[in-house]
Write an enzyme that holds these catalytic residues in place. Structure first.
Site, PDB file in Angstrom:
ATOM      1  N   HIS A   3       0.838  -1.209   0.000  1.00 27.24           N
ATOM      2  CA  HIS A   3       0.000   0.000   0.000  1.00 27.24           C
ATOM      3  C   HIS A   3       0.875   1.261   0.000  1.00 27.24           C
ATOM      4  CE1 HIS A   3      -3.638   2.371   1.250  1.00 27.24           C
ATOM      5  NE2 HIS A   3      -2.708   3.150   1.779  1.00 27.24           N
ATOM      6  N   GLU A   4       1.797   1.340   0.952  1.00 26.39           N
ATOM      7  CA  GLU A   4       2.638   2.543   1.058  1.00 26.39           C
ATOM      8  C   GLU A   4       3.543   2.686  -0.174  1.00 26.39           C
ATOM      9  OE1 GLU A   4       1.883   4.764   3.217  1.00 26.39           O
ATOM     10  OE2 GLU A   4       0.594   3.456   4.424  1.00 26.39           O
ATOM     11  N   HIS A  53       1.770   4.766  -2.668  1.00 24.49           N
ATOM     12  CA  HIS A  53       1.923   6.190  -2.356  1.00 24.49           C
ATOM     13  C   HIS A  53       3.326   6.668  -2.747  1.00 24.49           C
ATOM     14  CE1 HIS A  53      -1.800   6.963  -0.223  1.00 24.49           C
ATOM     15  NE2 HIS A  53      -1.588   6.056   0.694  1.00 24.49           N
ATOM     16  N   GLU A  74      -4.626   8.159  -2.631  1.00 28.71           N
ATOM     17  CA  GLU A  74      -5.114   6.869  -2.144  1.00 28.71           C
ATOM     18  C   GLU A  74      -5.416   5.937  -3.326  1.00 28.71           C
ATOM     19  OE1 GLU A  74      -4.713   6.432   0.942  1.00 28.71           O
ATOM     20  OE2 GLU A  74      -5.759   4.555   1.353  1.00 28.71           O
TER      21      GLU A  74
HETATM   22 ZN   LIG Z   1      -3.012   5.243   2.045  1.00 33.42          ZN
END
Ligand SMILES: [Zn+2]
Length: 496
Positions: free
Chosen positions: A264-265, A268, A294
């Protein structure tokens, strides 16, 4: 002699702000990772001073006349987009007097500090006292921003995180989700009740988990020359595009969360690493919005990372780094990562029930900011919606209910919608990629990720804030944000 002297002065001023924001980002990262306890107070004071300095730079009296005269100068398309973003930063910053911002920061810090002990004690009454003060000051800020921007109070707050998004549009998008979500959850649960998933057997040494996370970051083409992975209580991505700092957290009894959190990160982080270098330091190079940000983390985590195809890549890595066991067969890993279980906690929620957590927070915080409900009304509203959307009984359980998140204690009203908007955007990006690449799943299963990564880079990362969100969306996917893609994605993965 330049044809746009005012614009050039503004560019220089914003570049100076960016240099300070760089130091602010690294200090924040250090504060969340390595600072020893004794350094805490002095660091907080230093960061407060830096934030105040940045606010003075953003509201400096010479900026308003420069912004006005730059608007009459001959600017190319990119410079005009940059000017539009400068004006946005300036409008938001000048709406709020220093004293109010300071007072709100202190009330937020007090509320958050007390919350750390009030939450485990389930002390809603004590928490509500501080929260009322935060809400009072947030409403005051919302009023001033509302006057400045010509928006409703809640929309004015949301505009800080999601420029251009309005609650009328969020109502439309979330209304669609509410109409099909409870039934979808019931169907998925009934189907999964008949399936067996083998739990992975720990313990999983932290060093092995870290090595695995870094290996998967490399697979996702994270640039370790321009960033690093560390540990913090709440995982986040910080730093600057030239030096991106991301964090995860490990637990010896399970590897699932540290690994998927890292994926997830990394989404980003890659957005940050690929913001256009030539424009860095200018507002036009900033990430478009929190929902678009996001949408990148969820493209990595949900669209790519939890797909059946990606399990063909993950399963052998799990065996290599954590040792072979029956749970590490691709189908079983897919089962581990796609189990749907309604629960109390947003950050632990699966992909299918997550939107319910966001929708209920959005509806409550909007009423709160518009003055249509009060802090004392929150628990009853919470209980009612949790029962309606997830059939979960939260009565009397404040710590796992309205006290679980930090957003409301620190005044980040208007942020919650971005999570589910991001999930919708991510589904739309992948629907678009699939129309262009019929063999996407087999490419992914073979480890050819360039189809996905190149598309995200060309359509999202490199555009940064060049276009407003709606135009970015239309250019990338051929139409406005459409929640039907999100529904189709969930049905294909969980009922297909
Ligand atoms: Zn996030």
């Amino acid at each position: 002699v330049t044809a746009h002297p005012s614009y050039d002065q503004l560019s220089a001023a914003f570049l100076r702000m960016y240099r300070f924001e760089h130091l602010q980002a690294i200090a924040m990262w250090d504060h969340a990772t390595y600072i020893p306890p004794g350094g805490n107070d002095a660091r907080s004071a230093a960061m407060g001073e830096l934030a105040a300095h940045l606010h003075r730079l953003r509201t400096a009296p010479e900026l308003a006349p420069l912004l006005a005269s730059a608007a009459t100068e001959a600017l190319d398309e990119l410079a005009r987009a940059n000017l539009r973003e400068m004006q946005r930063v300036h409008r938001h910053a000048t709406a709020l007097p220093d004293a109010l911002v300071h007072e709100a920061t202190i009330a937020g810090a007090r509320c958050e500090h007390a919350w750390r002990t009030q939450r485990p004690a389930n002390d809603w009454a004590g928490f509500a006292v501080n929260l009322k003060e935060v809400v009072r000051l947030t409403r005051r800020q919302a009023e001033l921003l509302s006057d400045q921007l010509g928006l409703s109070k809640y929309d004015a707050l949301m505009d800080r995180f999601e420029p251009g998004m309005r609650s009328a549009e969020v109502d439309r998008l979330f209304g669609a989700v509410k109409s099909w979500l409870p039934e979808l959850i019931r169907k998925v649960r009934a189907r999964q009740a008949k399936q067996t998933v083998i739990a992975a057997n720990g313990p999983f040494p932290l060093a092995a988990q870290k090595a695995l996370c870094e290996r998967v970051m490399k697979l996702l083409q994270f640039d370790f020359d321009g960033g690093r992975l560390d540990v913090s209580t709440h995982p986040f991505t910080g730093g600057v595009p030239e030096d991106v700092r991301l964090t995860t957290r490990y637990s010896a009894d399970q590897f699932e969360n540290s690994l998927m959190g890292t994926i997830h990160e990394t989404g980003h982080a890659r957005y940050e690493q690929h913001r256009p270098r030539a424009w860095l330091g200018q507002p036009v190079s900033e990430a478009r919005s929190m929902a678009i940000h996001e949408s990148q983390s969820l493209s990595f985590e949900m669209q790519l990372g939890r797909s059946r195809a990606f399990m063909q890549l993950l399963a052998p890595l799990l065996r290599e780094y954590l040792g072979a066991q029956p749970a590490f067969e691709p189908d079983n890993v897919f089962g581990l990562y796609t189990r749907v279980r309604p629960g109390f906690i947003r950050v632990d929620a699966d992909e299918v029930t997550y939107p319910a957590h966001v929708i209920l927070r959005y509806e409550i915080e909007r009423l709160l900011i518009e003055g249509e409900c009060e802090v004392d009304d929150i628990p009853a509203l919470w209980d009612e919606q949790m029962m309606k959307l997830l059939e979960v009984d939260t009565r009397g359980n404040y710590k796992d209910g309205p006290m679980q998140d930090i957003h409301w204690t620190d005044g980040a009203y208007g942020y919650f919608p971005c999570y589910t908007l991001g999930a919708m955007y991510a589904a739309q990006w992948f629907a678009t990629i699939r129309t262009q690449r019929a063999a996407l799943d087999s490419e992914i299963a073979r480890g050819e990720l360039s189809g996905v990564l190149d598309w995200l880079q060309a359509n999202i990362w490199e555009n940064a804030s060049r276009f407003e969100t709606d135009e970015l969306t239309r250019r990338a996917s051929g139409g406005p944000l459409d929640p039907a893609h999100f529904k189709a994605h969930l049905e294909a993965r969980y009922l297909g």
